[in-house]
Design an enzyme around this catalytic site. Structure first.
Site, PDB file in Angstrom:
ATOM      1  N   ASP A  28     -11.739   7.392   1.368  1.00 36.84           N
ATOM      2  CA  ASP A  28     -11.435   7.963   0.037  1.00 36.84           C
ATOM      3  C   ASP A  28     -12.583   7.614  -0.804  1.00 36.84           C
ATOM      4  O   ASP A  28     -12.200   7.023  -1.905  1.00 36.84           O
ATOM      5  CB  ASP A  28     -10.080   8.005  -0.476  1.00 36.84           C
ATOM      6  CG  ASP A  28      -9.784   6.488  -0.750  1.00 36.84           C
ATOM      7  OD1 ASP A  28     -10.258   5.615  -0.259  1.00 36.84           O
ATOM      8  OD2 ASP A  28      -8.661   6.199  -1.496  1.00 36.84           O
ATOM      9  N   ASP A  33     -15.164   2.181  -0.484  1.00 37.26           N
ATOM     10  CA  ASP A  33     -15.178   2.896   0.684  1.00 37.26           C
ATOM     11  C   ASP A  33     -16.687   3.183   1.111  1.00 37.26           C
ATOM     12  O   ASP A  33     -17.014   2.952   2.269  1.00 37.26           O
ATOM     13  CB  ASP A  33     -14.502   4.159   0.346  1.00 37.26           C
ATOM     14  CG  ASP A  33     -13.228   4.071   0.196  1.00 37.26           C
ATOM     15  OD1 ASP A  33     -12.059   3.929   1.061  1.00 37.26           O
ATOM     16  OD2 ASP A  33     -12.805   3.661  -0.936  1.00 37.26           O
ATOM     17  N   ASN A  55      -8.452   7.988  -3.742  1.00 35.78           N
ATOM     18  CA  ASN A  55      -9.172   7.463  -5.153  1.00 35.78           C
ATOM     19  C   ASN A  55      -9.429   8.672  -6.002  1.00 35.78           C
ATOM     20  O   ASN A  55      -9.364   8.800  -7.390  1.00 35.78           O
ATOM     21  CB  ASN A  55     -10.333   6.999  -4.844  1.00 35.78           C
ATOM     22  CG  ASN A  55     -10.316   5.519  -4.267  1.00 35.78           C
ATOM     23  OD1 ASN A  55      -9.346   4.689  -5.105  1.00 35.78           O
ATOM     24  ND2 ASN A  55     -11.148   5.030  -3.427  1.00 35.78           N
ATOM     25  N   THR A 139      -9.157   3.022   5.357  1.00 36.26           N
ATOM     26  CA  THR A 139      -9.273   2.433   3.836  1.00 36.26           C
ATOM     27  C   THR A 139      -9.081   2.864   2.712  1.00 36.26           C
ATOM     28  O   THR A 139      -9.554   3.093   1.856  1.00 36.26           O
ATOM     29  CB  THR A 139     -11.054   1.798   3.794  1.00 36.26           C
ATOM     30  OG1 THR A 139     -11.896   3.272   3.768  1.00 36.26           O
ATOM     31  CG2 THR A 139     -11.370   1.263   4.779  1.00 36.26           C
ATOM     32  N   PHE A 180      -2.499  -0.123  -3.858  1.00 37.99           N
ATOM     33  CA  PHE A 180      -2.879   1.757  -4.202  1.00 37.99           C
ATOM     34  C   PHE A 180      -2.864   2.226  -2.865  1.00 37.99           C
ATOM     35  O   PHE A 180      -2.032   3.205  -2.985  1.00 37.99           O
ATOM     36  CB  PHE A 180      -4.190   1.593  -4.654  1.00 37.99           C
ATOM     37  CG  PHE A 180      -4.763   3.222  -4.896  1.00 37.99           C
ATOM     38  CD1 PHE A 180      -4.321   3.587  -6.041  1.00 37.99           C
ATOM     39  CD2 PHE A 180      -5.648   3.744  -4.105  1.00 37.99           C
ATOM     40  CE1 PHE A 180      -4.428   5.033  -6.062  1.00 37.99           C
ATOM     41  CE2 PHE A 180      -5.734   5.070  -4.307  1.00 37.99           C
ATOM     42  CZ  PHE A 180      -5.423   5.764  -5.266  1.00 37.99           C
ATOM     43  N   ASN A 181      -3.192   1.816  -1.783  1.00 36.91           N
ATOM     44  CA  ASN A 181      -3.571   2.790  -0.589  1.00 36.91           C
ATOM     45  C   ASN A 181      -1.781   2.906  -0.126  1.00 36.91           C
ATOM     46  O   ASN A 181      -1.636   3.964   0.550  1.00 36.91           O
ATOM     47  CB  ASN A 181      -4.163   2.169   0.693  1.00 36.91           C
ATOM     48  CG  ASN A 181      -5.686   2.316   0.286  1.00 36.91           C
ATOM     49  OD1 ASN A 181      -6.039   3.010  -0.591  1.00 36.91           O
ATOM     50  ND2 ASN A 181      -6.618   1.212   0.844  1.00 36.91           N
ATOM     51  N   HIS A 254     -12.783  -4.637  -1.363  1.00 37.75           N
ATOM     52  CA  HIS A 254     -11.546  -4.471  -0.577  1.00 37.75           C
ATOM     53  C   HIS A 254     -11.978  -3.781   0.724  1.00 37.75           C
ATOM     54  O   HIS A 254     -11.584  -4.569   1.936  1.00 37.75           O
ATOM     55  CB  HIS A 254     -10.674  -3.528  -1.222  1.00 37.75           C
ATOM     56  CG  HIS A 254      -9.978  -4.076  -2.560  1.00 37.75           C
ATOM     57  ND1 HIS A 254      -9.404  -5.216  -2.773  1.00 37.75           N
ATOM     58  CD2 HIS A 254     -10.294  -3.422  -3.751  1.00 37.75           C
ATOM     59  CE1 HIS A 254      -8.935  -5.079  -4.118  1.00 37.75           C
ATOM     60  NE2 HIS A 254      -9.787  -4.230  -4.467  1.00 37.75           N
ATOM     61  N   ASP A 255     -12.595  -2.740   1.037  1.00 37.44           N
ATOM     62  CA  ASP A 255     -12.532  -1.743   2.112  1.00 37.44           C
ATOM     63  C   ASP A 255     -13.476  -2.328   3.148  1.00 37.44           C
ATOM     64  O   ASP A 255     -13.176  -2.231   4.364  1.00 37.44           O
ATOM     65  CB  ASP A 255     -13.004  -0.428   1.685  1.00 37.44           C
ATOM     66  CG  ASP A 255     -11.861   0.091   0.876  1.00 37.44           C
ATOM     67  OD1 ASP A 255     -10.655  -0.050   0.988  1.00 37.44           O
ATOM     68  OD2 ASP A 255     -12.164   1.245   0.288  1.00 37.44           O
TER      69      ASP A 255
HETATM   70  C1  BDR Z   1      -7.777   0.038  -2.483  1.00 40.35           C
HETATM   71  O1  BDR Z   1      -7.535   1.220  -3.286  1.00 40.35           O
HETATM   72  C2  BDR Z   1      -8.844   1.915  -3.590  1.00 40.35           C
HETATM   73  O2  BDR Z   1      -8.866   2.043  -4.904  1.00 40.35           O
HETATM   74  C3  BDR Z   1      -9.997   1.208  -2.962  1.00 40.35           C
HETATM   75  O3  BDR Z   1     -10.881   2.054  -2.458  1.00 40.35           O
HETATM   76  C4  BDR Z   1      -9.121   0.373  -1.909  1.00 40.35           C
HETATM   77  O4  BDR Z   1      -9.247   1.101  -0.703  1.00 40.35           O
HETATM   78  C5  BDR Z   1      -7.527  -1.089  -3.014  1.00 40.35           C
HETATM   79  O5  BDR Z   1      -6.073  -1.200  -3.619  1.00 40.35           O
HETATM   80 CA    CA Z   2     -10.369   3.112  -0.592  1.00 38.85          CA
END
Ligand code: BDR
Ligand code: CA
Length: 337
Positions: A28, A33, A55, A139, A180-181, A254-255
């Site tokens: 996303d 990403d 996102n 991701t 978040f994901n 993160h991703d």
């Molecule tokens: C995840 O949330 C999104 O905002 C980032 O792209 C990542 O995948 C981190 O919590």
């Molecule tokens: Ca992401």
């Protein structure tokens, strides 16, 4: 390294495509990403990029994926648009971190290639059923992956592994408990974590170690290529938002961790655990409850009010080799136009 085949304008894979692990990246974009796409393309056989709302809206993240492949000369990689909202819940986006477009910061080139004609869920099903050994790298919220598993249950036996960014062994970011994901679509995450497919989980406890500071961003800017400049501008925006909102000094990437785990297994230490997704908690909905009790005590024992742990369903990332991670990422970015 990078003696393989041409996959874009001047970009070569690091070994012949036939020897590389076939993957689909479900994302996303999203600043991190975008980096996951750029890290994956030369090292893995990237059969396609699928997008899912997270996102930002599905239209925005899909446009961003197309712009990233255009920027990097990777426009031959199919980009298929997927689910516009979670399985059950209302959509949640992260514009406060990634901006109104979902990838604010650099001026990215307009895409020259069209979207893949198939829906992302169909793309995942068709590709996994027709190609042996396709690993998924989600991701983003797990909506596409869960929908594909429900539509075609035989996928669970065809997918050797899922390497995902999501969850946390410690605290969350969307809420004190949830990342978040997973928070966006906990029901989809539940489908994936109970699918029986081997899972590598790169959660916040791991991915916060991949913290891009001024030093790393300047290394990327100094690469001097178009892609490196655009990535540095992405990270300027992303780090600026995290500074404003949380007073953070860096920007966690993160991703790309979920991609790095497949490229070089020595970069991340994983431990087997049972991971359950909280679906109902008033304060904990979307939390990944990682049973790590055995790490301290050798194994989880029953009795005395202690419930015996369930069989591990995931390898959970606990430690990142930060220096080698950034060396891999920056060297890879330097290979692009
Ligand atoms: C995840 O949330 C999104 O905002 C980032 O792209 C990542 O995948 C981190 O919590
Ligand atoms: Ca992401």
């Amino acid at each position: 390294m990078f003696g393989g085949e041409r996959i874009g304008n001047g970009l070569r894979t690091w070994k012949p495509l036939s020897e590389m692990r076939p993957v689909i990246l479900d994302c996303d974009p999203g600043h991190d990403d975008a980096l996951a796409i750029l890290l994956a393309a030369p090292h893995l056989r990237l059969l396609g990029i699928t997008t899912v709302a997270g996102n930002q809206s599905i239209e925005k993240v899909t446009a961003n994926a197309l712009k990233v492949v255009e920027l990097a000369g990777l426009a031959r990689i199919p980009v298929a648009q997927g689910m516009a909202r979670p399985l059950v819940r209302q959509p949640v986006h992260a514009g406060e971190i990634h901006g109104d477009s979902g990838l604010d910061g650099p001026d990215l080139p307009a895409p020259s290639t069209p979207l893949h004609p198939r829906h992302a869920v169909d793309f995942i099903i068709d590709t996994v059923m027709s190609t042996d050994g396709v690993t998924l790298i989600p991701t983003a919220p797990l909506t596409n992956v869960a929908a594909a598993l429900r539509r075609e249950p035989r996928l669970a036996k065809r997918i050797p592994e899922i390497s995902l960014m999501g969850g946390s062994m410690t605290c969350g970011n969307s809420t004190p408990a949830a990342e978040f994901n997973i928070y966006c679509d906990p029901e989809a995450a539940h489908v994936v974590f109970t699918s029986g497919i081997p899972i590598k989980m790169c959660g916040l406890n791991l991915t916060r170690q991949a913290n891009a500071t001024e030093v790393e961003v300047e290394r990327i800017r100094r690469l001097g290529n178009r892609t490196g400049r655009a990535v540095a501008e992405m990270l300027d925006f992303y780090r600026g938002r995290l500074r404003q909102m949380f007073g953070l000094a860096g920007g966690p990437l993160h991703d790309p961790c979920a991609v790095a785990a497949l490229i070089d297994p020595s970069l991340i230490e994983f431990r087997p655990m049972h991971v359950a997704v909280e679906l109902t908690g008033t304060h904990t909905c979307g939390m990944t409850v990682c049973d790590s009790r055995h790490l301290a005590r050798g194994q989880v024992e029953g009795g005395g009010g202690v419930r015996r742990g369930e069989t591990p369903n995931a390898e959970v990332g606990v430690r990142l080799d930060v220096e080698q991670f950034f060396n891999l990422l920056i060297e890879t970015l330097g290979r692009y136009p």
